[in-house]
Enzyme design. Structure first.
Site, PDB file in Angstrom:
ATOM      1  CB  ALA A 101      -0.946  -0.001   1.046  1.00 13.67           C
ATOM      2  CB  CYS A 102       0.245   4.907  -0.802  1.00  8.16           C
ATOM      3  SG  CYS A 102      -0.382   4.702  -2.504  1.00  8.16           S
TER       4      CYS A 102
END
Lengths: 88, 228
Positions: A15-16
């Site tokens: 994920a970011c």
């Protein structure tokens, strides 16, 4: 490095901000003009990574569905000459 | 760098120009921090979270009631040695950082000064200058304060230091100054050549930077002292 086979980073499991961190580090290892292929998940990663790369001075050459992987995308980046260099 | 470290330092790794090599350089750094009072609190936390490899804290005093106004010490720590109290709070924040009292004769690779007096600040900065290592001296005052950034070869702290009053009230805004001092040091460790010598004044959240200059005759301008 072959022009037809750019190095690839698969960040579909991340994920970011890790998606762009992984790509950024891979880009640091390239010379200006060389390409990097990034595989990433739909949603936030594919929305954010191309924008972050462009903001850092790289060219976004392609953003397209990844063949054979529903819900995943393939992004091709070209390292920009003006991109901030990694400090030596 | 493995995923655990990448995740830990992801936000920092996104800073333009700051990448894997810079993070690894930070991990090899030995940072001496002079002073661990309330003013130093935010800076100490910053250094730990930035991933410096070894943090050497130097402070002979105990935690005072006013230190509890900073970000590090609980009121229950009042009366205990500052170094040990700081270590007890900082060590659990990261297993990648070693936090120790400054060892006599230790050779740091960078220094951050939160000295409690002008002479201590001058002595600490001069030791860093003579060692040829980057250092930052933080000078708080009631509204914010200033910090002096001294990369190797730049005008020394004695040339650049403030002549303003040296009161050390610990106010909420001081944390910003403290963290800014740590951030400047981290950037110098990551890339010593990238930072000019400068003085940064921070007043009510507004930072103003200007280059430092060498005083005529100062030893820091002697042979081999480097560029200004």
């Amino acid at each position: 490095m072959s022009a037809s086979a750019p190095p690839r980073v698969d960040v579909r499991a991340y994920a970011c901000p890790m998606t762009y961190v992984k790509a950024k580090i891979a880009l640091e290892r390239l010379a200006a003009g060389e390409r990097l292929e990034v595989w990433l998940a739909a949603g936030e990663p594919v929305e954010n990574l191309p924008r972050s790369a462009a903001e850092d001075g790289h060219r976004v050459l392609a953003v397209e569905p990844l063949a054979g992987a529903p819900g995943a995308f393939r992004v091709v980046l070209e390292k920009g000459a003006g991109a901030a260099p990694e400090w030596p | 760098m493995n995923d655990e470290r990448l995740e830990r330092y992801a936000r920092q790794l996104l800073v333009p120009g700051f990448g894997e090599a810079a993070q690894e350089r930070l991990g090899r750094a030995r940072v001496r921090v002079v002073g661990a009072d309330a003013v130093a609190s935010a800076g100490l936390v910053y250094l730990v979270q930035a991933g410096v490899g070894r943090l050497w804290i130097e402070d002979a005093e105990d935690v005072s009631p006013s230190d509890a106004s900073g970000w590090l010490f609980a009121p229950s720590a009042v009366g205990s040695p500052r170094v040990e109290a700081a270590r007890a709070v900082l060590a659990p924040l990261s297993r990648f950082v070693s936090i120790e009292p400054y060892p006599k004769g230790g050779v740091p690779t960078a220094t951050l000064v939160f000295a409690s007096s002008g002479p201590q600040a001058l002595a600490s900065a001069e030791a860093a200058r003579r060692a040829g290592i980057p250092h930052v001296v933080v000078e708080p005052d009631a509204e914010g304060g200033a910090l002096v950034v001294v990369p190797p070869g730049a005008p020394c702290y004695a040339c650049a230091r403030s002549t303003a009053g040296a009161g050390r009230p610990a106010q909420p805004g001081i944390a910003a100054l403290s963290a800014l001092g740590a951030a400047e040091l981290v950037l110098m460790i990551a890339n010593p050549e990238s930072t000019p010598g400068r003085r940064i004044d921070l007043v009510r959240g507004v930072a103003t930077a200007r280059p430092t200059s060498r005083l005529p005759g100062c030893a820091c301008g002697g042979p081999g002292a480097g560029a200004t």
